[in-house]
Design an enzyme around this catalytic site. Structure first.
Site, PDB file in Angstrom:
ATOM      1  N   ASP A 145       0.837  -1.190   0.000  1.00 33.10           N
ATOM      2  CA  ASP A 145       0.000   0.000   0.000  1.00 33.10           C
ATOM      3  C   ASP A 145       0.875   1.245   0.000  1.00 33.10           C
ATOM      4  O   ASP A 145       1.985   1.238   0.553  1.00 33.10           O
ATOM      5  CB  ASP A 145      -0.884   0.031   1.249  1.00 33.10           C
ATOM      6  CG  ASP A 145      -1.917  -1.095   1.268  1.00 33.10           C
ATOM      7  OD1 ASP A 145      -2.105  -1.744   0.227  1.00 33.10           O
ATOM      8  OD2 ASP A 145      -2.521  -1.308   2.335  1.00 33.10           O
ATOM      9  N   ARG A 146       0.356   2.313  -0.570  1.00 30.18           N
ATOM     10  CA  ARG A 146       1.132   3.553  -0.653  1.00 30.18           C
ATOM     11  C   ARG A 146       1.672   3.985   0.718  1.00 30.18           C
ATOM     12  O   ARG A 146       2.814   4.423   0.834  1.00 30.18           O
ATOM     13  CB  ARG A 146       0.260   4.677  -1.227  1.00 30.18           C
ATOM     14  CG  ARG A 146       1.007   5.990  -1.394  1.00 30.18           C
ATOM     15  CD  ARG A 146       0.049   7.152  -1.559  1.00 30.18           C
ATOM     16  NE  ARG A 146      -0.535   7.209  -2.891  1.00 30.18           N
ATOM     17  CZ  ARG A 146      -0.100   8.041  -3.840  1.00 30.18           C
ATOM     18  NH1 ARG A 146       0.909   8.864  -3.610  1.00 30.18           N
ATOM     19  NH2 ARG A 146      -0.691   8.053  -5.007  1.00 30.18           N
TER      20      ARG A 146
END
Length: 217
Positions: free
Chosen positions: A50-51
């Site tokens: 995930d970012r």
């Protein structure tokens, strides 16, 4: 970006928080090309974080390596371990979480649901409690499936939100999300040798609440 290891087939590095895993402006492949000093180098993402999540990633440096690493992922030959710090205490020191997850594209969020339906997917992870304080638990997590936001959603749905997770928790923790890609293990596509890598999270809250000896060996 901190590079841990490089061969002619792949590079292992630490993805910073806020950086996309995919090949777009500012994403990990671009950072790798900048590190290599070659803006036209072939760099391929084979798995994602995930970012907002940091930690170890491996990126392929040619098409054959990307294909082989992707195969290892599909065939469950690729080993990944995450560590997380969550609010509360788990009912058992080791266990498995199994849920049905529905991804809302409009909200960019994942939900636990109770009934099978179109676009609902099974999500499974195994966990081990490494250390506890009065109000926090540090856990090691190994994914059996790889759904979007799986770890964050499954723990939050049980009243165990990850510290610093602003999407799946309403608590103000004053820290970045405490979810870290801790270790990777896979077979080198070039040599056939199994290789493993580990990287410790930064020595800041909430990781600083736990002794280094608590982390998986």
């Amino acid at each position: 970006m901190n590079a841990i290891y490089k061969s002619e087939n792949f590079i292992v590095c630490v993805k910073p928080a806020g950086v996309l895993s995919t090949d777009e402006p500012g994403g990990m492949p671009q950072l790798v090309r900048e590190y290599l000093g070659d803006g036209r180098a072939e760099v391929r993402t084979v798995h994602r974080l995930d970012r907002v999540v940091s930690g170890l990633m491996v990126l392929a440096l040619n098409a054959d390596a990307a294909s082989e690493l992707s195969r290892q992922l599909r065939d469950d030959e690729f080993r990944k371990c995450y560590v997380a710090v969550v609010h509360g205490k788990l009912p058992h020191k080791t266990g498995r979480m199994t849920d049905l997850l529905l991804r809302s594209r409009s909200e960019r969020k994942t939900y636990v649901v109770t009934e099978p339906a179109r676009d609902v997917k099974e999500a499974i992870l195994d966990y081990e409690v490494l250390r506890e304080t009065d109000s926090l638990s540090m856990v090691a997590i190994r994914l059996v499936t790889g759904r979007t936001h799986q770890i964050r959603c499954q723990f939050s749905s049980r009243g165990l939100p990850i510290l610093g997770d602003r999407k799946y928790s309403t608590l103000e923790d004053g820290c970045d999300i405490a979810l870290w890609s801790y270790s990777l293990g896979f077979t080198d596509p070039g040599t056939g040798r199994f290789m493993s890598f580990r990287a410790m999270p930064p020595k800041e809250y909430p990781w600083s609440e736990f002794d280094a000896a608590a982390f998986p060996k």
